[in-house]
Design a protein around this motif. Sequence first.
Motif, PDB file in Angstrom:
ATOM      1  N   ILE A 294       1.008  -1.352   0.113  1.00  0.00           N
ATOM      2  CA  ILE A 294      -0.240  -0.355  -0.125  1.00  0.00           C
ATOM      3  C   ILE A 294       0.656   0.606   0.247  1.00  0.00           C
ATOM      4  CG2 ILE A 294      -1.665   1.613   1.462  1.00  0.00           C
ATOM      5  CD1 ILE A 294      -2.470  -1.421   2.282  1.00  0.00           C
ATOM      6  N   LEU A 295       0.499   2.077  -1.289  1.00  0.00           N
ATOM      7  CA  LEU A 295       1.177   3.194  -0.918  1.00  0.00           C
ATOM      8  C   LEU A 295       0.415   4.648  -1.644  1.00  0.00           C
ATOM      9  CD1 LEU A 295       4.179   3.663  -3.576  1.00  0.00           C
ATOM     10  CD2 LEU A 295       2.500   1.338  -3.733  1.00  0.00           C
ATOM     11  N   GLY A 296       0.585   5.667  -1.638  1.00  0.00           N
ATOM     12  CA  GLY A 296       0.255   6.110  -2.423  1.00  0.00           C
ATOM     13  C   GLY A 296      -0.295   6.836  -3.888  1.00  0.00           C
ATOM     14  N   GLY A 297       1.693   6.533  -4.214  1.00  0.00           N
ATOM     15  CA  GLY A 297       1.579   6.975  -5.752  1.00  0.00           C
ATOM     16  C   GLY A 297       0.935   7.716  -6.554  1.00  0.00           C
ATOM     17  N   ARG A 298       1.405   8.533  -5.672  1.00  0.00           N
ATOM     18  CA  ARG A 298       1.370  10.175  -6.509  1.00  0.00           C
ATOM     19  C   ARG A 298       2.338  10.191  -7.455  1.00  0.00           C
ATOM     20  NH1 ARG A 298      -1.357  14.808  -5.606  1.00  0.00           N
ATOM     21  NH2 ARG A 298      -2.213  14.151  -3.482  1.00  0.00           N
ATOM     22  N   TYR A 299       3.404   9.669  -6.948  1.00  0.00           N
ATOM     23  CA  TYR A 299       4.884  10.663  -7.598  1.00  0.00           C
ATOM     24  C   TYR A 299       5.705   9.649  -7.770  1.00  0.00           C
ATOM     25  CZ  TYR A 299       3.971  15.192  -6.649  1.00  0.00           C
ATOM     26  OH  TYR A 299       2.942  16.236  -6.114  1.00  0.00           O
ATOM     27  N   LYS A 300       6.316   9.324  -9.209  1.00  0.00           N
ATOM     28  CA  LYS A 300       6.982   7.830  -9.663  1.00  0.00           C
ATOM     29  C   LYS A 300       7.922   8.312  -8.598  1.00  0.00           C
ATOM     30  CE  LYS A 300       8.599   4.358 -12.887  1.00  0.00           C
ATOM     31  NZ  LYS A 300       8.853   4.098 -14.550  1.00  0.00           N
ATOM     32  N   CYS A 301       8.694   7.505  -7.644  1.00  0.00           N
ATOM     33  CA  CYS A 301       9.981   7.819  -7.196  1.00  0.00           C
ATOM     34  C   CYS A 301      10.353   6.511  -7.168  1.00  0.00           C
ATOM     35  CB  CYS A 301       9.981   8.845  -5.874  1.00  0.00           C
ATOM     36  SG  CYS A 301       8.576   8.051  -5.137  1.00  0.00           S
TER      37      CYS A 301
ATOM     38  N   ASP B  16       2.742 -13.752  -4.242  1.00  0.00           N
ATOM     39  CA  ASP B  16       1.393 -13.088  -5.008  1.00  0.00           C
ATOM     40  C   ASP B  16       0.991 -11.778  -4.295  1.00  0.00           C
ATOM     41  OD1 ASP B  16      -0.709 -12.956  -5.928  1.00  0.00           O
ATOM     42  OD2 ASP B  16      -2.532 -13.884  -5.159  1.00  0.00           O
ATOM     43  N   ILE B  17       1.098 -11.196  -4.761  1.00  0.00           N
ATOM     44  CA  ILE B  17       1.122  -9.599  -4.563  1.00  0.00           C
ATOM     45  C   ILE B  17       0.024  -8.122  -5.765  1.00  0.00           C
ATOM     46  CG2 ILE B  17       2.779  -7.120  -5.305  1.00  0.00           C
ATOM     47  CD1 ILE B  17       5.798  -9.339  -4.973  1.00  0.00           C
ATOM     48  N   ILE B  18      -0.507  -7.413  -4.473  1.00  0.00           N
ATOM     49  CA  ILE B  18      -1.235  -6.644  -5.306  1.00  0.00           C
ATOM     50  C   ILE B  18      -0.957  -5.659  -4.695  1.00  0.00           C
ATOM     51  CG2 ILE B  18      -3.932  -6.290  -4.520  1.00  0.00           C
ATOM     52  CD1 ILE B  18      -4.112  -8.704  -3.815  1.00  0.00           C
ATOM     53  N   LEU B  19      -0.797  -4.240  -5.783  1.00  0.00           N
ATOM     54  CA  LEU B  19      -0.678  -3.074  -5.652  1.00  0.00           C
ATOM     55  C   LEU B  19      -2.200  -2.696  -4.682  1.00  0.00           C
ATOM     56  CD1 LEU B  19       1.375  -1.142  -5.103  1.00  0.00           C
ATOM     57  CD2 LEU B  19       1.084  -1.623  -7.508  1.00  0.00           C
ATOM     58  N   VAL B  20      -1.618  -1.126  -3.675  1.00  0.00           N
ATOM     59  CA  VAL B  20      -2.895  -0.666  -4.230  1.00  0.00           C
ATOM     60  C   VAL B  20      -2.404   0.756  -3.875  1.00  0.00           C
ATOM     61  CG1 VAL B  20      -4.451   0.048  -2.463  1.00  0.00           C
ATOM     62  CG2 VAL B  20      -4.319  -2.378  -2.054  1.00  0.00           C
ATOM     63  N   LEU B  21      -3.122   1.152  -4.798  1.00  0.00           N
ATOM     64  CA  LEU B  21      -2.896   3.188  -5.226  1.00  0.00           C
ATOM     65  C   LEU B  21      -3.702   3.981  -4.432  1.00  0.00           C
ATOM     66  CD1 LEU B  21      -0.605   2.498  -8.324  1.00  0.00           C
ATOM     67  CD2 LEU B  21       0.333   2.461  -5.868  1.00  0.00           C
ATOM     68  N   PHE B  22      -3.883   5.236  -3.864  1.00  0.00           N
ATOM     69  CA  PHE B  22      -4.779   5.892  -3.746  1.00  0.00           C
ATOM     70  C   PHE B  22      -4.530   7.097  -5.501  1.00  0.00           C
ATOM     71  CE2 PHE B  22      -2.707   5.533   1.119  1.00  0.00           C
ATOM     72  CZ  PHE B  22      -3.031   4.041   0.887  1.00  0.00           C
TER      73      PHE B  22
ATOM     74  N   ILE C 293       1.745  -6.815 -12.715  1.00  0.00           N
ATOM     75  CA  ILE C 293       1.348  -5.811 -11.243  1.00  0.00           C
ATOM     76  C   ILE C 293      -0.192  -5.679 -11.434  1.00  0.00           C
ATOM     77  CG2 ILE C 293       2.210  -5.464  -9.034  1.00  0.00           C
ATOM     78  CD1 ILE C 293       5.058  -4.470 -10.213  1.00  0.00           C
ATOM     79  N   LYS C 294      -0.404  -6.829 -10.229  1.00  0.00           N
ATOM     80  CA  LYS C 294      -2.343  -6.370  -9.720  1.00  0.00           C
ATOM     81  C   LYS C 294      -2.115  -5.665  -9.330  1.00  0.00           C
ATOM     82  CE  LYS C 294      -6.045  -8.857  -7.880  1.00  0.00           C
ATOM     83  NZ  LYS C 294      -7.592  -9.759  -6.668  1.00  0.00           N
ATOM     84  N   THR C 295      -2.915  -4.670  -9.706  1.00  0.00           N
ATOM     85  CA  THR C 295      -3.242  -2.883  -8.921  1.00  0.00           C
ATOM     86  C   THR C 295      -4.575  -2.860  -8.225  1.00  0.00           C
ATOM     87  OG1 THR C 295      -0.986  -2.330  -9.974  1.00  0.00           O
ATOM     88  CG2 THR C 295      -2.047  -0.536  -8.940  1.00  0.00           C
ATOM     89  N   ILE C 296      -4.921  -2.479  -7.597  1.00  0.00           N
ATOM     90  CA  ILE C 296      -6.177  -1.070  -7.077  1.00  0.00           C
ATOM     91  C   ILE C 296      -6.163   0.133  -6.971  1.00  0.00           C
ATOM     92  CG2 ILE C 296      -7.707  -1.762  -5.679  1.00  0.00           C
ATOM     93  CD1 ILE C 296      -7.614  -4.904  -5.505  1.00  0.00           C
ATOM     94  N   ARG C 297      -6.498   0.677  -7.258  1.00  0.00           N
ATOM     95  CA  ARG C 297      -6.596   2.602  -7.060  1.00  0.00           C
ATOM     96  C   ARG C 297      -7.155   2.179  -6.475  1.00  0.00           C
ATOM     97  NH1 ARG C 297      -8.831   6.103  -9.868  1.00  0.00           N
ATOM     98  NH2 ARG C 297      -8.014   5.729 -12.224  1.00  0.00           N
ATOM     99  N   LEU C 298      -8.050   2.911  -4.872  1.00  0.00           N
ATOM    100  CA  LEU C 298      -9.135   3.000  -4.124  1.00  0.00           C
ATOM    101  C   LEU C 298      -9.346   5.082  -4.116  1.00  0.00           C
ATOM    102  CD1 LEU C 298      -8.897   1.507  -1.172  1.00  0.00           C
ATOM    103  CD2 LEU C 298      -9.610   1.400  -2.511  1.00  0.00           C
ATOM    104  N   ARG C 299     -10.393   5.381  -4.618  1.00  0.00           N
ATOM    105  CA  ARG C 299     -10.773   7.163  -4.711  1.00  0.00           C
ATOM    106  C   ARG C 299     -10.587   7.758  -2.943  1.00  0.00           C
ATOM    107  NH1 ARG C 299     -14.456   8.492  -9.250  1.00  0.00           N
ATOM    108  NH2 ARG C 299     -12.954   7.919 -11.178  1.00  0.00           N
ATOM    109  N   ARG C 300      -9.923   8.447  -3.175  1.00  0.00           N
ATOM    110  CA  ARG C 300     -10.039   9.252  -1.513  1.00  0.00           C
ATOM    111  C   ARG C 300     -10.619  11.097  -1.701  1.00  0.00           C
ATOM    112  NH1 ARG C 300      -4.826  11.008   2.463  1.00  0.00           N
ATOM    113  NH2 ARG C 300      -4.532  12.716  -0.100  1.00  0.00           N
TER     114      ARG C 300
END
Length: 375
Positions: free
Chosen positions: A7-14, A32-38, A52-59
């Motif tokens: 789990i990370l914010g993911g606003r910037y590629k750093c 088995d890796i899942i990536l959760v971004l905001f 990469i299995k990626t899920i983006r949640l809205r805040r």
Amino acid sequence: MLKVMHILGGRYKCGVATHVFNLAQGLKNEIDIILVLFHQGEVEQEAKKRRIKTIRLRRKMPGDPHFILDLVRLVKKEKPDIIHTHTINGNFYGRLAAFLSGGKVVTTVHTYMHEAVKDLYKSVFIQKMVLWQNDLTAKYADGFIATSLGIKRFLIKKGVPAHKIYLVYNGLDERIYEKERVDINKVKNKLGIKEGEKVFGCIARLVPIKGLPSLLFAAQRLSEIMSNIKVLIVGEGPLKAELEFLAKKLKINDKVIFTGFYPDVRPFLQLIDVFVIPSFFESCPYALLEAMAMGKPVIARAVGSLPEIIEPEKTGILFQNDEELSAAMVRLSQSPYLAEQMGKEAKRRVKEKFSLEKMCFLTKKVYFQVLRSEK
């Protein structure tokens, strides 16, 4: 197969995103890796490109309770064995979600938090609030990965029990930095770098903590001794106009090249002669490891965890002030054999201590140790 939710914010590629991508690459056959971004953007695009299995949640807003509940529901649905949190927002929401769902949490501490918040927030009040929320949720973490010995000491000083802290340096696949991807002469021509010019490079966000004015002042001093130099600054940020103005004021704007942001910095690392880090604080930056993997000698400020990574007088030169920085630049410009030997040693050190295999092995070991520990 072990299941891990990053789990990370993911606003910037750093560097944090690079770290997660490297873990995903190195452990893809074991975990088995899942990536959760905001946030939507380059991190999400790159993750999907890497499959990469990626899920983006809205805040909707900071501290959004609906967002926290959405994350808790996602954790309960996916049932990860480990929730692995990164970045300020990732730590806050990820730890809360783990606490509410009963999951095990590992937090990687990528930087010195008290300095990171100064870089991100101008308001002292907000800085204090962010540090408070980070300390508040830290008690929900079952383990902390420190990316340097300096970070480990910092965490112990903050009150984190030593038995919960695991030292795992950042790692990369050095093989991808041995491949020639572009015609360097074409890149030099495009940038206006002439044959025989010494190129000092820096890859960084253009923000105060990176200390880029020091590099410009040192370049100005060096230009008085040597005319055949160029300074290559790769990155974007709010200080770009200010730095361009300073270069013009110092009358070295013809020697300084601002490239802007590039997702793949290898062509620039190939063409530079010396890599420079003038930052006021650093932990274990990927840009440094990438430069070392490409056999580049390093000049860096003796701050944070940089003295752990750079072997003084063997893989590079450490400096304390602008005068020492300019002296180091002169020295490596006038001693090509020394620069070459330092570059070779830097490449060796990355293979020995900062490999992808070592980082992945130790990280997996942390996961299993945390799973065996009591909540």
